[in-house]
Enzyme design. Structure first.
Site, PDB file in Angstrom:
ATOM      1  N   ASP A  28      -5.018 -13.373  -3.231  1.00 27.48           N
ATOM      2  CA  ASP A  28      -4.346 -13.076  -1.964  1.00 27.48           C
ATOM      3  C   ASP A  28      -4.390 -14.362  -1.150  1.00 27.48           C
ATOM      4  OD1 ASP A  28      -3.545 -10.525  -2.372  1.00 27.48           O
ATOM      5  OD2 ASP A  28      -4.855  -9.594  -0.887  1.00 27.48           O
ATOM      6  N   ASP A  65     -11.202 -12.001  10.026  1.00 28.04           N
ATOM      7  CA  ASP A  65     -10.143 -12.026   9.021  1.00 28.04           C
ATOM      8  C   ASP A  65      -8.794 -12.225   9.720  1.00 28.04           C
ATOM      9  OD1 ASP A  65      -9.143 -11.767   6.483  1.00 28.04           O
ATOM     10  OD2 ASP A  65      -9.252  -9.587   6.434  1.00 28.04           O
ATOM     11  N   HIS A 110       0.883  -1.172   0.000  1.00 25.56           N
ATOM     12  CA  HIS A 110       0.000   0.000   0.000  1.00 25.56           C
ATOM     13  C   HIS A 110       0.917   1.218   0.000  1.00 25.56           C
ATOM     14  CE1 HIS A 110      -2.601  -2.857   2.341  1.00 25.56           C
ATOM     15  NE2 HIS A 110      -3.590  -2.266   1.701  1.00 25.56           N
ATOM     16  N   GLU A 148      -9.381 -13.061  -2.208  1.00 22.78           N
ATOM     17  CA  GLU A 148      -8.719 -13.482  -0.968  1.00 22.78           C
ATOM     18  C   GLU A 148      -9.605 -14.514  -0.274  1.00 22.78           C
ATOM     19  OE1 GLU A 148      -6.872 -10.500   1.515  1.00 22.78           O
ATOM     20  OE2 GLU A 148      -7.532 -11.578   3.308  1.00 22.78           O
ATOM     21  N   HIS A 186     -11.525 -13.757   2.867  1.00 23.30           N
ATOM     22  CA  HIS A 186     -12.709 -12.920   2.649  1.00 23.30           C
ATOM     23  C   HIS A 186     -13.870 -13.777   2.134  1.00 23.30           C
ATOM     24  CE1 HIS A 186      -9.922  -9.185   1.903  1.00 23.30           C
ATOM     25  NE2 HIS A 186      -9.839  -9.672   3.139  1.00 23.30           N
ATOM     26  N   ASP A 235      -6.138 -13.682   8.506  1.00 24.02           N
ATOM     27  CA  ASP A 235      -5.002 -13.549   7.572  1.00 24.02           C
ATOM     28  C   ASP A 235      -3.865 -14.511   7.897  1.00 24.02           C
ATOM     29  OD1 ASP A 235      -6.063 -11.586   5.905  1.00 24.02           O
ATOM     30  OD2 ASP A 235      -5.403  -9.959   7.205  1.00 24.02           O
ATOM     31  N   ASP A 247      -1.059 -12.344   1.525  1.00 22.54           N
ATOM     32  CA  ASP A 247      -1.659 -11.320   2.385  1.00 22.54           C
ATOM     33  C   ASP A 247      -1.908 -11.997   3.739  1.00 22.54           C
ATOM     34  OD1 ASP A 247      -2.965  -9.261   3.532  1.00 22.54           O
ATOM     35  OD2 ASP A 247      -4.554  -9.080   2.045  1.00 22.54           O
TER      36      ASP A 247
HETATM   37  C1  XUL Z   1      -7.759  -6.364   3.897  1.00 20.48           C
HETATM   38  C2  XUL Z   1      -6.951  -6.794   2.749  1.00 20.48           C
HETATM   39  C3  XUL Z   1      -6.073  -5.759   2.164  1.00 20.48           C
HETATM   40  C4  XUL Z   1      -6.007  -5.804   0.681  1.00 20.48           C
HETATM   41  C5  XUL Z   1      -5.221  -4.662   0.079  1.00 20.48           C
HETATM   42  O1  XUL Z   1      -8.611  -7.323   4.399  1.00 20.48           O
HETATM   43  O2  XUL Z   1      -6.999  -7.927   2.327  1.00 20.48           O
HETATM   44  O3  XUL Z   1      -4.825  -5.859   2.751  1.00 20.48           O
HETATM   45  O4  XUL Z   1      -5.425  -6.986   0.223  1.00 20.48           O
HETATM   46  O5  XUL Z   1      -5.685  -3.435   0.508  1.00 20.48           O
HETATM   47 CO    CO Z   2      -6.041  -8.948   0.693  1.00 22.98          CO
END
Ligand code: XUL
Ligand code: CO
Length: 462
Positions: A322, A333, A127, A294, A297, A335, A365
């Site tokens: 992702d 989430d 980012h 992702e 998600h 991750d 991610d």
């Molecule tokens: C948030 C997410 C972000 C996006 C990029 O849940 O996945 O990090 O991948 O903004």
């Molecule tokens: Co993401």
């Protein structure tokens, strides 16, 4: 030690001492760790080696590196601190003084490139605000970003690591609390547009192969204060302008939207793959954008792990992944690094079927757990996930080569290959014809779905 705070202002504060050794251009950040080797005969406790990921190994006509296109994300791996709503940072990196200064940003970036190189990945993602601090004005922020982008370009050239995608952080700063492209205030919409304009320019300069939009705060918390149609119309205009500006500056990367159903908004406009595809088609943007899926998600949206990957691909809209996972027993989430081979095999089946992900890739991610505090854990997490995907690639290739699943699925739909079924498939049948067919043929026999048969076949391969 202050935590990651993209909203904190200014780059003028002086660095604390003790970090100078990392300021040198030739500083080593991961001393004692070399390039991660491929060692297929390694034992179970040897986790700093690849047992399956061999970048040059050819699988179905392409190298593993070409199929998998792994990428490390900067935000979790170099900006994550392990802080959570209940506790302070636990992931204290020796080169990071916790400040939002330019010298700290440079140290983090150099550490990043040493990490990517030692790990042996060819791509990274960021980012805008992860890599360079916000200044007091947009001009100062842009200058900071340019300066760090210069260093990124230098490090990319030196190491050969490339930029899979860049994205704008349009969710952390308080100005974006009510959204960016869907904000009820036009001046905040304008600020977000200016931020994306700059980030697209930087992405082009760094040779990004894609550009991602994740609608962090593009959604609503209560319909009592929200005009949902106006907000989505504005959001579509935001995307249209981004696509126009991309073409204007000659940026050739693919624009990707990353669906997510909730967190931070109660309801997000980019809920899941089908919602985003419908949105893009509604606003005539489906030729300009693809999707970055992702799986964590996807599961938050109430679907199975590979559902959105498969759905986006089926409609020719899968651009990148992702590759992470949630914790199946938690509802948020998390991750986590994807370590489940069955899940990754399902993803790789789709990737093989659509002929690869390029120019997209498998972007991690993911964040190490806040309890995984060793520098080595940064490596082990990525290695474990890369090995899972390498195994998954081999499994998916075997499934495709042997064609047993394909044959069974084909048989399941065989009634559509001739007669009345063929007419339905081709869109030439009518309700009257189907009524006549049913009256003549009587009650059809429903065939078994054989789910357990398919699950057992999957276990044979994984
Ligand atoms: C948030 C997410 C972000 C996006 C990029 O849940 O996945 O990090 O991948 O903004
Ligand atoms: Co993401």
């Amino acid at each position: 030690m202050s935590s990651f705070a993209p909203e904190s202002k200014g780059s003028g504060s002086t660095d604390s001492s003790g970090y100078q050794e990392f300021d040198k251009a030739d500083a080593t950040f991961f001393a004692g760790i070399g390039k991660i080797p491929f060692k297929p005969d390694a034992g179970p406790a040897e986790t700093m080696v690849y047992k399956h990921y061999n970048p040059t190994q050819v699988v179905m006509g392409r190298t593993m590196e070409e199929w998998l296109r792994f990428s490390v994300c900067f935000w979790h791996t170099f900006r994550g601190t392990g802080a959570d709503p209940f506790g302070f940072p636990t992931l204290i990196r020796p080169w990071d003084d916790g400040s939002n200064t330019m010298s700290n940003a440079r140290r983090r970036l150099r550490a990043g490139f040493e990490f990517f190189t030692k790990l042996g990945v060819k791509y990274w993602t960021f980012h805008d605000r992860d890599i360079a601090p916000e200044g007091a004005t947009l001009e100062e922020t842009n200058r900071n970003l340019d300066e760090i982008a210069d260093l990124a370009l230098e490090l990319q050239k030196k190491t050969g690591v490339k930029l899979l995608w860049a994205t704008s952080n349009l969710f952390a700063h308080p100005r974006y609390m009510n959204g960016a492209g869907s904000n009820p205030d036009a001046s905040i919409f304008a600020y977000a547009a200016a931020q994306v304009k700059k980030c697209l320019e930087v992405a082009k300069r760094l040779g990004a192969e894609n550009f991602v939009f994740w609608g962090g705060r593009e959604g609503y918390h209560t319909l009592l204060n929200t005009d949902i149609l106006q907000e989505q119309n504005h959001l579509a205009n935001f995307f249209r302008m981004a696509s126009e500006y991309k073409k204007k500056i000659g940026f050739t990367g693919t624009l990707l939207i990353e669906p997510k159903p909730k967190e931070p908004s109660k309801h997000q406009y980019d809920y899941d793959a089908m919602t985003v595809i419908a949105f893009l088609k509604t606003y005539g943007l489906d030729k300009e954008f693809k999707l970055n899926i992702e799986p964590n998600h996807t599961t938050l949206a109430g679907h199975g792990y590979e559902h959105d990957v498969a759905m986006a691909s089926a409609f020719g809209m899968l651009g990148s992944v992702d590759s992470n996972t949630g914790s199946p027993d938690l509802g948020w989430d998390t991750d986590q690094f994807p370590m489940d081979i069955k899940n990754s095999t399902q993803v790789m089946r789709v990737v093989l079927e659509q002929g690869g992900l390029a120019p997209g890739g498998l972007n991690f991610d993911c964040k190490v757990r806040r309890e995984s505090t060793n520098l080595k854990d940064m490596f082990i997490s990525h290695i474990g996930a890369m090995d899972s995907f390498a195994r998954a690639l081999k499994c998916a290739a075997k499934i495709k080569e042997e064609g047993v699943f394909a044959k069974h699925v084909e048989e399941r739909y065989s009634s559509y290959r001739s007669g009345i079924g063929q007419k339905i498939d081709q869109g030439t049948a009518t309700f009257e014809e189907l009524e006549k067919y049913t009256m003549e043929n009587g009650e059809p026999t429903a065939a078994s779905g054989q789910q357990e048969h398919y699950e057992t076949m999957m276990n044979y391969y994984v």
